[in-house]
Design an enzyme around this catalytic site. Structure first.
Site, short mmCIF file in Angstrom:
data_model
loop_
_atom_site.label_atom_id
_atom_site.label_comp_id
_atom_site.label_asym_id
_atom_site.label_seq_id
_atom_site.Cartn_x
_atom_site.Cartn_y
_atom_site.Cartn_z
N ASP A 1 0.84 -1.19 0.00
CA ASP A 1 0.00 0.00 0.00
C ASP A 1 0.88 1.25 0.00
O ASP A 1 1.76 1.39 0.86
CB ASP A 1 -0.91 0.01 1.23
CG ASP A 1 -1.99 -1.05 1.15
OD1 ASP A 1 -2.08 -1.74 0.11
OD2 ASP A 1 -2.75 -1.20 2.12
N ASP B 1 -15.55 -3.04 -1.28
CA ASP B 1 -15.14 -2.73 0.09
C ASP B 1 -16.40 -2.49 0.90
O ASP B 1 -17.22 -1.63 0.54
CB ASP B 1 -14.25 -1.48 0.09
CG ASP B 1 -13.07 -1.62 -0.86
OD1 ASP B 1 -12.41 -2.68 -0.83
OD2 ASP B 1 -12.82 -0.69 -1.66
#
Length: 252
Positions: free
Chosen positions: A8, A129
């Site tokens: 990330d 998500d």
């Protein structure tokens, strides 16, 4: 089922967030390219790369860094975060990225998903998500009324490579995968699923293997790898271990 390390990116560094909150970061490396190479050396078959700044901004922020990572490893990578138009999709895929992940864009612009899947079959991943079962978009900052399962069902038959399903409330918290939500979504769609969010120990990997016959093809692991709580090589070994053959979806 494969184990996919997460890389990330935030402000040029490799970080992990807690529940996707940009103000709750842990920096694990100032050199994301080297980190990607490290996971490859440890046996990773695929990398999950997310442009966190891009997800919030709605446009790529780490485009050049992501391309550098792509050039630096031999294994395929999937990229998400800030991909909102066809030009960005085309740019990433033509630069060596194997899959692009669309979440917000999929929710807001179905025609973009249709065009991308038509032009690049099996190279587009739907990112779902979820928070409390409902879909979150715009870098997880906005929760909409659409249920995760309903979103998955909207894209059946479109030629997607997979769905990445992330439980936001578990992500980066080390509290374990939301197995029941993952099972429910996986069994509601014929699209292969990659699980994400909260994996913290080897038992999570072992438990998730039970859903492989239902269509779980991978699991994304982040913080647990960076803290050493989960050993990548051990996790990979477990997924490769011979097991009793199970019935595949649709068989009886």
């Amino acid at each position: 089922m494969i184990v996919i390390p997460a890389v990330d990116l935030k402000d040029g560094r490799c970080v992990r967030l807690s529940q996707g909150r940009m103000d709750q970061e842990s920096v694990y490396s100032e050199h994301p390219v080297q980190m990607a190479k490290q996971w490859e050396l440890k046996g990773a078959e695929r990398l999950h790369v997310v442009d966190l700044n891009g997800a919030v901004m709605g446009k790529p922020f780490h485009r050049s860094l992501i391309k550098e990572i792509t050039r630096s490893v031999q294994i395929p990578i999937e990229v998400g975060g800030g991909i909102r138009d066809f030009a960005t999709i085309e740019d990433y895929l033509s630069s060596g990225v194997r899959w692009v992940i669309l979440g917000t864009a999929a929710f807001q612009n179905r025609s973009l998903m249709e065009e991308a899947c038509h032009r690049f079959p099996e190279r587009v991943i739907l990112g779902i998500d979820a928070k409390g079962g409902r879909v979150a978009i715009q870098g997880w900052n906005e929760v909409v009324s659409l249920e995760a399962i309903d979103m998955a069902n909207q894209f059946e038959g479109m030629g997607l490579s997979a769905i990445i399903f992330t439980d936001i409330e578990r992500d980066g918290m080390g509290t374990g995968l939301n197995f029941e939500s993952t099972k429910k979504l996986t069994r509601s769609t014929s699209i292969p699923v990659i699980a994400s969010g909260g994996v913290s120990r080897i038992e999570d990997i072992e438990h998730l293997l039970e859903l492989e016959p239902d269509g779980v093809i991978g699991v994304i692991v982040g913080r647990a790898l960076y803290t050493g709580r989960l050993d990548l090589e051990e996790a990979i070994r477990i997924t490769k271990s011979p097991s009793i053959p199970l019935l595949k979806r649709g068989n009886s």
